[in-house]
Design an enzyme around this catalytic site. Structure first.
Site, PDB file in Angstrom:
ATOM      1  N   HIS A  54       0.809  -1.230   0.000  1.00 59.06           N
ATOM      2  CA  HIS A  54       0.000   0.000   0.000  1.00 59.06           C
ATOM      3  C   HIS A  54       0.841   1.278   0.000  1.00 59.06           C
ATOM      4  O   HIS A  54       0.296   2.365   0.031  1.00 59.06           O
ATOM      5  CB  HIS A  54      -1.026  -0.008   1.140  1.00 59.06           C
ATOM      6  CG  HIS A  54      -0.428   0.057   2.517  1.00 59.06           C
ATOM      7  ND1 HIS A  54      -1.171   0.366   3.619  1.00 59.06           N
ATOM      8  CD2 HIS A  54       0.823  -0.159   2.953  1.00 59.06           C
ATOM      9  CE1 HIS A  54      -0.376   0.346   4.679  1.00 59.06           C
ATOM     10  NE2 HIS A  54       0.823   0.020   4.308  1.00 59.06           N
ATOM     11  N   LYS A 108       0.037 -14.938  11.968  1.00 60.49           N
ATOM     12  CA  LYS A 108       0.010 -15.702  13.210  1.00 60.49           C
ATOM     13  C   LYS A 108      -0.679 -14.875  14.283  1.00 60.49           C
ATOM     14  O   LYS A 108      -0.048 -14.070  14.973  1.00 60.49           O
ATOM     15  CB  LYS A 108       1.429 -16.083  13.612  1.00 60.49           C
ATOM     16  CG  LYS A 108       2.055 -17.079  12.627  1.00 60.49           C
ATOM     17  CD  LYS A 108       3.498 -17.371  12.912  1.00 60.49           C
ATOM     18  CE  LYS A 108       4.028 -18.461  11.981  1.00 60.49           C
ATOM     19  NZ  LYS A 108       5.481 -18.626  12.058  1.00 60.49           N
ATOM     20  N   LYS A 115       2.470 -19.204  20.042  1.00 58.46           N
ATOM     21  CA  LYS A 115       3.922 -19.222  20.329  1.00 58.46           C
ATOM     22  C   LYS A 115       4.464 -17.805  20.508  1.00 58.46           C
ATOM     23  O   LYS A 115       5.475 -17.592  21.182  1.00 58.46           O
ATOM     24  CB  LYS A 115       4.677 -19.998  19.257  1.00 58.46           C
ATOM     25  CG  LYS A 115       4.590 -19.432  17.842  1.00 58.46           C
ATOM     26  CD  LYS A 115       5.620 -18.383  17.506  1.00 58.46           C
ATOM     27  CE  LYS A 115       5.390 -17.777  16.146  1.00 58.46           C
ATOM     28  NZ  LYS A 115       6.251 -16.638  15.848  1.00 58.46           N
TER      29      LYS A 115
END
Ligand SMILES: NC(=O)C1=CN([C@@H]2O[C@H](COP(=O)(O)OP(=O)(O)OC[C@H]3O[C@@H](n4cnc5c(N)ncnc54)[C@H](OP(=O)(O)O)[C@@H]3O)[C@@H](O)[C@H]2O)C=CC1
Ligand SMILES: O=C(CO)COP(=O)(O)O
Length: 348
Positions: A35, A109, A195
């Site tokens: 962007h 994640k 994690k």
């Protein structure tokens, strides 16, 4: 030349750029959408992305795009590589310009706080069914910095549609980047997201100067609480002993490349959270994920003491040392009993 498929990587940060390099090495002409116009100009004119992958020369077959519609023209598969908190907004923009249903390979994640949706669920929630062919996750122990140097790396792909996961395996697989499949979508996404919480905590204990015993304790007891939550939610407990469980915990808790570890390290050295995030210049997913995991632990009634301790440090102004003292001073307990009980409940 392995494939003639058109693929667009959406998100020109460290991970999107490193994955674009893997695809380019596999013979694809890769479109990399970002962007920021200046950054795309740099990718096309100098074949570098200095902010995110310092001193790495990008293959000429990676073409930068600033116009999202143009980048998606004729494409049926995208690699979605933006931080979790940007996903809904970016999917909104994609749906305004896409012309055909897409296979979305997500590599983020995280877990969305409050909705508590995993990323594949968030994508299904945000995209109209006619715009979405299927969702695949690619996750595992894989720092962009090392992937961009073509150092050996292993990851896992998963999906409700394992044929699509196998196609993504074929797309990425090469001599430097080995891709496994695992049908446990929930376990793969939970391991990859949680994690980062433990990596923040490991950075904190390193920042406090506590050394290797503390880190080993965090990795193993962190894995225990991730496995408890994931198993209660319905994951295969064996997934947590794989690449997206212990594998990603090891790499993120022990590497200076990890932004989560580095952020934790600064917290452990006494800097405050706002200061740390302002200095990082890249996403630190573990902060929002700690909030989400704290909520998930409550919802599923699972004991997650490390997550709770980190939540207090990040959001309740508890001193890092005090949080560690609290963790160490808890009532005595059994190492495996909680997980065994959760497995037992699932069998009844
Ligand atoms: N880096 C790694 O080694 C790995 C990262 N991941 C995961 O990949 C995901 C992306 O991380 P990573 O690439 O490392 O993050 P970075 O911070 O390196 O880059 C994020 C990229 O997303 C862009 N971005 C942020 N918000 C938007 C938005 N609203 N619209 C368009 N673009 C946006 C950023 O643009 P801008 O420059 O303007 O900020 C930047 O280009 C995370 O979930 C991370 O956990 C997974 C495995 C490895
Ligand atoms: O997920 C990663 C490595 O597998 C990257 O971790 P960080 O986001 O902490 O840098």
């Amino acid at each position: 030349m392995k494939s003639s498929k058109n693929v667009t990587v959406v998100g020109a940060g460290s991970w999107g750029t490193a994955l674009a390099m893997v695809l380019a090495d596999n013979g694809l002409e890769v479109r990399l959408w970002g962007h920021k116009k200046e950054q795309i100009d740099e990718i096309n004119s100098r074949h570098t992305n200095q902010k995110y992958l310092k001193d790495i020369e990008l293959p000429q077959s990676i073409i930068g795009y600033h116009d999202l519609g143009e980048s998606l023209d004729g494409v049926d598969t995208i690699i979605l590589a933006v931080p979790t908190k940007a996903i809904r907004g970016v999917l909104g923009q994609i749906q305004e310009v896409q012309r055909a249903p897409l296979t979305v390979v997500h590599v983020s994640k995280g877990i969305e706080p409050d909705s508590l949706l995993r990323i594949s669920e968030l994508i299904e929630d945000e995209m109209a069914p006619e715009n979405l062919h299927t969702v695949v996750v690619l996750s595992g122990p894989s720092h962009a910095e090392e992937v961009s140097l073509r150092h050996p790396t292993t990851v896992t792909v998963s999906s409700k549609d394992m044929k699509a996961a196998e196609e993504v395996q074929d797309l990425f697989m090469n001599m430097n980047f080995r891709v496994y499949t695992n049908p446990d979508l929930l376990g793969v996404e939970i391991g990859g997201a949680l994690k980062n919480i433990i990596a923040l905590a490991a950075g904190i204990t390193d920042g406090l100067g506590y050394g290797d015993n503390a880190k080993a304790a965090l990795i193993t007891r962190g894995l225990a609480e991730i496995a408890r939550l994931g198993t209660k939610m319905g994951a295969n407990p064996l997934t947590f002993s794989g690449l997206t469980g212990i594998g990603d915990l090891i790499v993120t808790c022990t590497s200076v490349h990890s932004r989560n570890w580095r952020a934790g390290n600064m917290l452990g050295k006494g800097h405050n959270l706002d200061e740390v995030l302002a200095n990082m210049g890249m996403v630190v997913e573990g902060v929002r994920t700690t909030k989400a995991a704290h909520q998930l632990a409550e919802k599923y009634e699972v004991n997650m003491p490390i997550t709770d301790a980190l939540y207090d440090v990040l959001f309740n102004k508890v001193e890092a040392k005090e949080a560690v003292d609290h963790l160490m001073g808890r009532v005595k307990t059994n190492e495996m009993e909680d997980l065994v009980n959760i497995l037992g409940e699932r069998l009844t």
